[in-house]
Write a protein that holds these residues in place. Structure first.
Motif, PDB file in Angstrom:
ATOM      1  N   SER A   1      13.628 -78.814 -82.262  1.00  0.00           N
ATOM      2  CA  SER A   1      14.935 -78.986 -82.909  1.00  0.00           C
ATOM      3  C   SER A   1      14.860 -78.407 -84.315  1.00  0.00           C
ATOM      4  CB  SER A   1      15.300 -80.470 -82.977  1.00  0.00           C
ATOM      5  OG  SER A   1      16.239 -80.717 -84.002  1.00  0.00           O
TER       6      SER A   1
ATOM      7  N   GLY B   1      14.876 -84.432 -76.895  1.00  0.00           N
ATOM      8  CA  GLY B   1      16.129 -84.757 -77.562  1.00  0.00           C
ATOM      9  C   GLY B   1      15.871 -85.100 -79.013  1.00  0.00           C
TER      10      GLY B   1
ATOM     11  N   GLY C   1      20.809 -83.733 -81.462  1.00  0.00           N
ATOM     12  CA  GLY C   1      21.344 -84.127 -80.163  1.00  0.00           C
ATOM     13  C   GLY C   1      20.469 -83.541 -79.061  1.00  0.00           C
ATOM     14  N   GLN C   2      21.082 -82.980 -78.033  1.00  0.00           N
ATOM     15  CA  GLN C   2      20.340 -82.417 -76.914  1.00  0.00           C
ATOM     16  C   GLN C   2      19.538 -81.198 -77.355  1.00  0.00           C
ATOM     17  OE1 GLN C   2      20.230 -83.876 -73.767  1.00  0.00           O
ATOM     18  NE2 GLN C   2      21.306 -85.489 -74.892  1.00  0.00           N
TER      19      GLN C   2
ATOM     20  N   GLU D   1      16.047 -77.351 -72.575  1.00  0.00           N
ATOM     21  CA  GLU D   1      14.695 -77.285 -72.030  1.00  0.00           C
ATOM     22  C   GLU D   1      14.116 -75.878 -72.138  1.00  0.00           C
ATOM     23  OE1 GLU D   1      14.468 -79.056 -68.149  1.00  0.00           O
ATOM     24  OE2 GLU D   1      15.323 -80.960 -68.844  1.00  0.00           O
TER      25      GLU D   1
ATOM     26  N   GLN E   1      13.304 -85.895 -66.402  1.00  0.00           N
ATOM     27  CA  GLN E   1      13.186 -84.867 -67.431  1.00  0.00           C
ATOM     28  C   GLN E   1      11.720 -84.620 -67.793  1.00  0.00           C
ATOM     29  OE1 GLN E   1      14.741 -86.203 -71.146  1.00  0.00           O
ATOM     30  NE2 GLN E   1      15.077 -84.149 -71.984  1.00  0.00           N
TER      31      GLN E   1
END
Length: 315
Positions: free
Chosen positions: A107, A151, A156-157, A160, A191
């Motif tokens: 992220s 995550g 947020g998301q 992958e 996941q």
């Protein structure tokens, strides 16, 4: 990853680093050393003992070099340290750490909050650390942990594809191991299985540890999913101590006691003595009086007549 021949998996205890840096109180050096001694006595063979970061940012880790030097007195134990950059890596290598782990967030928002660098810049930082390692301590292993892989509380998301591509870049840079971290406790078993299977198919034997959190109660389920996907190294923290100070709401490492009980009950050998492991909570509580500890196994105790099952681990 190196797993002793007498065990089926490696439990990597991260409490002395990940746990202690996430609480407000600072444990005295002498108490840290006693706690580490008790973890070794329980059979832990890889312990993340410190983080080499500026003391003004994490005063809990100001004694990192001293703690590493103490842990090095134990034979047969891999002494691991977290390093966010080249400067921290040099300090850890000079202290004698056997293994370095570097957090590289998938992220961008978390990466900037945690290390003030983009994920791409962190790949280059890993490359620089590997060059330094080769120059001054070629026997030291370097692990890159892909954080927020499941995550992010800031972004947020996290796609992958981004996670797998980042892991591939880290492997190409030369990292000895590339693991996945559920930094924010957002992952689920499907996941977890999917991502680790993709990792194995992409980077093969460089696939490293599963670092799961129990924020939403799925820590053990995610570890089991990772195991069934082929993972054989698992990070956990005694008493579930820890989280990430730069990811709001990210609490709750997987409890080492519960993780060991689950695997031993399944016939998956950890090499850890559960009674001694639970006894290791005493020096932790003495060093951090009043700090809440978690774990269902310590609370319930071992079942009457319980004994580890014969090895039934998958290859």
């Amino acid at each position: 990853m190196t797993i002793p021949a007498t065990t089926d998996i490696l439990i990597s205890e991260v409490g002395p680093r990940d746990g202690l840096q996430s609480v407000k109180a600072t444990m005295a050096t002498v108490d840290k050393c006693r706690w580490i001694d008790s973890l070794v006595a329980a059979g832990l063979r890889e312990i993340e003992v410190a983080s080499f970061v500026p003391a003004h940012l994490l005063p809990q880790m100001a004694d990192a070099a001293e703690v590493v030097r103490h842990a090095l007195q134990h034979s047969g134990v891999t002494v691991m340290a977290l390093v966010p950059n080249l400067r921290g890596a040099e300090a850890a290598l000079r202290a004698g750490a056997h293994k370095l782990t570097m957090p590289v967030s998938a992220s961008a928002a978390h990466s900037m909050a945690n290390v003030r660098k983009s994920p791409e810049a962190m790949v280059e930082e890993v490359r620089a650390v590997l060059a330094l390692r080769d120059a001054i301590a070629p026997g030291v292993r370097v692990e890159a942990g892909v954080s927020t892989a499941f995550g992010c509380t800031l972004q947020g998301q996290v796609p992958e594809d981004d996670v797998v591509r980042l892991a591939e870049l880290l492997a190409e840079a030369g990292a000895d191991e590339v693991g996945l971290s559920d930094t924010t406790g957002m992952g689920n078993p499907a996941q977890t299985s999917r991502l680790f299977k993709r990792l194995f198919s992409t980077i093969g034997e460089r696939t490293g540890a599963a670092h799961m959190h129990n924020t939403r109660g799925l820590g053990l389920a995610n570890c089991l999913a990772a195991y069934e996907a082929g993972v054989r190294t698992f990070d956990s923290s005694l008493g579930g101590l820890g989280g990430c100070p730069y990811a709001p709401g990210a609490s709750g490492n997987v409890v080492t006691e519960d993780l060991v009980f689950m695997f031993e009950a399944m016939g998956v050998r950890t090499g850890i003595d559960l009674d001694r492991l639970m006894a290791a909570r005493a020096p932790l509580q003495a060093g951090l009086p009043g700090e809440p500890l978690y774990g269902m196994t310590p609370e319930a105790g071992l079942p009457k007549g319980w004994a580890p099952q014969p090895s039934a681990a998958q290859g």
